[in-house]
Write a protein that holds these residues in place. Structure first.
Motif, PDB file in Angstrom:
ATOM      1  N   GLU A  15       0.824  -1.178  -0.001  1.00 53.95           N
ATOM      2  CA  GLU A  15       0.032   0.003   0.131  1.00 53.95           C
ATOM      3  C   GLU A  15       0.907   1.114  -0.059  1.00 53.95           C
ATOM      4  N   PRO A  16       0.996   1.855  -1.205  1.00 57.22           N
ATOM      5  CA  PRO A  16       1.955   3.029  -1.136  1.00 57.22           C
ATOM      6  C   PRO A  16       1.393   4.143  -0.687  1.00 57.22           C
ATOM      7  N   LYS A  17       2.174   5.061  -0.212  1.00 51.11           N
ATOM      8  CA  LYS A  17       1.745   6.680   0.339  1.00 51.11           C
ATOM      9  C   LYS A  17       1.191   7.378  -0.802  1.00 51.11           C
ATOM     10  N   VAL A  18      -0.033   7.411  -0.691  1.00 39.40           N
ATOM     11  CA  VAL A  18      -0.674   8.479  -1.592  1.00 39.40           C
ATOM     12  C   VAL A  18      -0.811   9.904  -1.058  1.00 39.40           C
ATOM     13  N   PHE A  19      -0.314  10.920  -1.793  1.00 37.04           N
ATOM     14  CA  PHE A  19      -0.478  12.144  -1.540  1.00 37.04           C
ATOM     15  C   PHE A  19      -1.432  12.806  -2.359  1.00 37.04           C
ATOM     16  N   GLY A  20      -2.655  13.468  -1.963  1.00 36.88           N
ATOM     17  CA  GLY A  20      -3.695  13.886  -2.967  1.00 36.88           C
ATOM     18  C   GLY A  20      -4.168  15.070  -2.378  1.00 36.88           C
ATOM     19  N   ASP A  21      -4.805  15.901  -3.411  1.00 42.04           N
ATOM     20  CA  ASP A  21      -5.281  17.249  -3.121  1.00 42.04           C
ATOM     21  C   ASP A  21      -6.511  17.528  -4.092  1.00 42.04           C
ATOM     22  N   ALA A  22      -6.705  18.689  -4.330  1.00 44.57           N
ATOM     23  CA  ALA A  22      -7.892  19.118  -5.223  1.00 44.57           C
ATOM     24  C   ALA A  22      -7.390  18.749  -6.794  1.00 44.57           C
ATOM     25  N   ARG A  23      -6.012  18.912  -6.879  1.00 39.39           N
ATOM     26  CA  ARG A  23      -5.300  18.589  -8.402  1.00 39.39           C
ATOM     27  C   ARG A  23      -5.418  17.288  -8.794  1.00 39.39           C
ATOM     28  N   GLY A  24      -5.387  16.211  -7.632  1.00 40.49           N
ATOM     29  CA  GLY A  24      -5.230  14.984  -8.083  1.00 40.49           C
ATOM     30  C   GLY A  24      -4.513  14.254  -7.138  1.00 40.49           C
ATOM     31  N   PHE A  25      -3.351  13.439  -7.184  1.00 44.40           N
ATOM     32  CA  PHE A  25      -2.681  12.588  -6.578  1.00 44.40           C
ATOM     33  C   PHE A  25      -1.235  12.228  -6.992  1.00 44.40           C
ATOM     34  N   PHE A  26      -0.259  11.964  -6.096  1.00 37.93           N
ATOM     35  CA  PHE A  26       1.009  11.435  -6.438  1.00 37.93           C
ATOM     36  C   PHE A  26       1.284  10.215  -5.556  1.00 37.93           C
ATOM     37  N   LEU A  27       2.079   9.291  -6.059  1.00 36.99           N
ATOM     38  CA  LEU A  27       2.740   8.252  -5.424  1.00 36.99           C
ATOM     39  C   LEU A  27       3.904   7.642  -6.209  1.00 36.99           C
ATOM     40  N   GLU A  28       4.504   7.037  -4.984  1.00 34.14           N
ATOM     41  CA  GLU A  28       5.814   6.202  -5.849  1.00 34.14           C
ATOM     42  C   GLU A  28       5.569   5.053  -5.831  1.00 34.14           C
ATOM     43  N   SER A  29       5.464   4.312  -7.159  1.00 29.00           N
ATOM     44  CA  SER A  29       5.249   3.017  -7.431  1.00 29.00           C
ATOM     45  C   SER A  29       6.112   2.035  -7.223  1.00 29.00           C
ATOM     46  N   TRP A  30       7.305   2.699  -7.531  1.00 35.58           N
ATOM     47  CA  TRP A  30       8.905   1.822  -7.438  1.00 35.58           C
ATOM     48  C   TRP A  30       9.757   2.792  -6.992  1.00 35.58           C
ATOM     49  N   ASN A  31      10.705   2.300  -5.910  1.00 38.47           N
ATOM     50  CA  ASN A  31      11.644   2.929  -5.419  1.00 38.47           C
ATOM     51  C   ASN A  31      12.645   1.746  -4.954  1.00 38.47           C
ATOM     52  N   ALA A  32      13.638   1.582  -5.725  1.00 36.24           N
ATOM     53  CA  ALA A  32      14.608   0.339  -5.419  1.00 36.24           C
ATOM     54  C   ALA A  32      14.981   0.253  -3.937  1.00 36.24           C
ATOM     55  N   ARG A  33      15.213   1.584  -3.401  1.00 33.14           N
ATOM     56  CA  ARG A  33      15.881   1.615  -1.968  1.00 33.14           C
ATOM     57  C   ARG A  33      14.837   1.451  -0.936  1.00 33.14           C
ATOM     58  N   SER A  34      13.637   2.042  -1.163  1.00 33.85           N
ATOM     59  CA  SER A  34      12.495   1.746  -0.247  1.00 33.85           C
ATOM     60  C   SER A  34      12.304   0.262   0.010  1.00 33.85           C
ATOM     61  N   PHE A  35      11.977  -0.358  -1.244  1.00 36.63           N
ATOM     62  CA  PHE A  35      11.556  -1.550  -1.447  1.00 36.63           C
ATOM     63  C   PHE A  35      12.786  -2.535  -0.765  1.00 36.63           C
ATOM     64  N   ALA A  36      14.024  -2.360  -0.994  1.00 35.46           N
ATOM     65  CA  ALA A  36      14.883  -3.005  -0.324  1.00 35.46           C
ATOM     66  C   ALA A  36      14.982  -2.875   0.988  1.00 35.46           C
ATOM     67  N   GLU A  37      14.846  -1.620   1.583  1.00 37.80           N
ATOM     68  CA  GLU A  37      14.557  -1.478   3.137  1.00 37.80           C
ATOM     69  C   GLU A  37      13.522  -2.366   3.605  1.00 37.80           C
ATOM     70  N   ASN A  38      12.472  -2.540   2.985  1.00 35.07           N
ATOM     71  CA  ASN A  38      11.337  -3.300   3.311  1.00 35.07           C
ATOM     72  C   ASN A  38      11.659  -4.675   2.999  1.00 35.07           C
ATOM     73  N   GLY A  39      12.409  -5.219   2.694  1.00 37.91           N
ATOM     74  CA  GLY A  39      12.947  -6.744   2.192  1.00 37.91           C
ATOM     75  C   GLY A  39      12.514  -7.169   0.784  1.00 37.91           C
ATOM     76  N   LEU A  40      12.190  -6.277   0.129  1.00 42.77           N
ATOM     77  CA  LEU A  40      12.111  -6.704  -1.430  1.00 42.77           C
ATOM     78  C   LEU A  40      13.187  -6.101  -2.234  1.00 42.77           C
ATOM     79  N   ASP A  41      14.358  -6.879  -2.249  1.00 38.85           N
ATOM     80  CA  ASP A  41      15.445  -6.232  -3.004  1.00 38.85           C
ATOM     81  C   ASP A  41      15.415  -6.936  -4.378  1.00 38.85           C
ATOM     82  N   LEU A  42      14.873  -6.143  -5.488  1.00 36.34           N
ATOM     83  CA  LEU A  42      14.301  -6.836  -6.779  1.00 36.34           C
ATOM     84  C   LEU A  42      15.214  -6.109  -7.822  1.00 36.34           C
TER      85      LEU A  42
END
Length: 181
Positions: A15-42
């Motif tokens: 479940e990615p962190k979603v940043f939303g406002d009246a304009r829409g939203f932003f999310l990171e769908s892939w970040n190698a460092r963040s995923f690796a820090e969470n056990g998914l070194d892919l």
């Protein structure tokens, strides 16, 4: 991001962190460092995008010689996404998990090598995007019947009979399929 181990070890709901406002939203769908820090070194080598109409059921697919890990998500619409453990040596062999992935919940699912994967489209149309850890290999491509009673997947109602490819319509049952040791 929040990563949750599912009932099948190795299959992870993200479940990615979603940043939303009246304009829409932003999310990171892939970040190698963040995923690796969470056990998914892919290491992903291929991205795919499919568009399907309501009731299309794709799967259950996997590759034998060049097994793929897949990070899957939906960018438009909604699907019910399924992973099945097809490693004979696993205590979870033949078991499945399923989750709704949609453009509104932004959830992703990581399916590691050794699992079959499939989904059915719940919305009028769905865009399904996924990253793979191995390149597609037609000679290694395999499938298992989507409705195998030995697996017992509870597919949600879509309002129509499942629309299958020719290949998926004649896929073998798990008992007859080539699977992992």
């Amino acid at each position: 991001m929040k990563l949750t181990q599912t009932a099948l070890p190795g299959v992870v709901l993200i479940e990615p962190k979603v940043f939303g406002d009246a304009r829409g939203f932003f999310l990171e769908s892939w970040n190698a460092r963040s995923f690796a820090e969470n056990g998914l070194d892919l290491d992903f080598v291929q991205d795919n995008h499919s568009r399907s109409a309501r009731g299309v059921l794709r799967g259950l697919h996997y590759q034998m010689v060049n097994p793929q890990g897949k990070l899957v998500r939906v960018t438009r619409g909604a699907v019910y996404d399924v992973a099945v453990d097809i490693r004979r040596s696993s205590p979870h062999f033949g078991q499945w998990v399923g989750y709704e992935l949609s453009d509104s919940n932004h959830h992703m699912l990581y399916i590691p090598p050794g699992f079959a994967h499939g989904f059915v489209v719940l919305s009028e149309v769905a865009d399904f995007v996924y990253k793979c850890t191995s390149l597609y290999d037609a000679g290694s491509d395999r499938g298992i019947r989507w409705d195998d009673p030995a697996i017992g997947i509870t597919w949600p109602e879509t309002g129509t009979a499942p629309l299958l490819s020719g290949k998926d319509a004649v896929a073998p049952l798990l008992a007859d399929a080539e699977v992992f040791a």
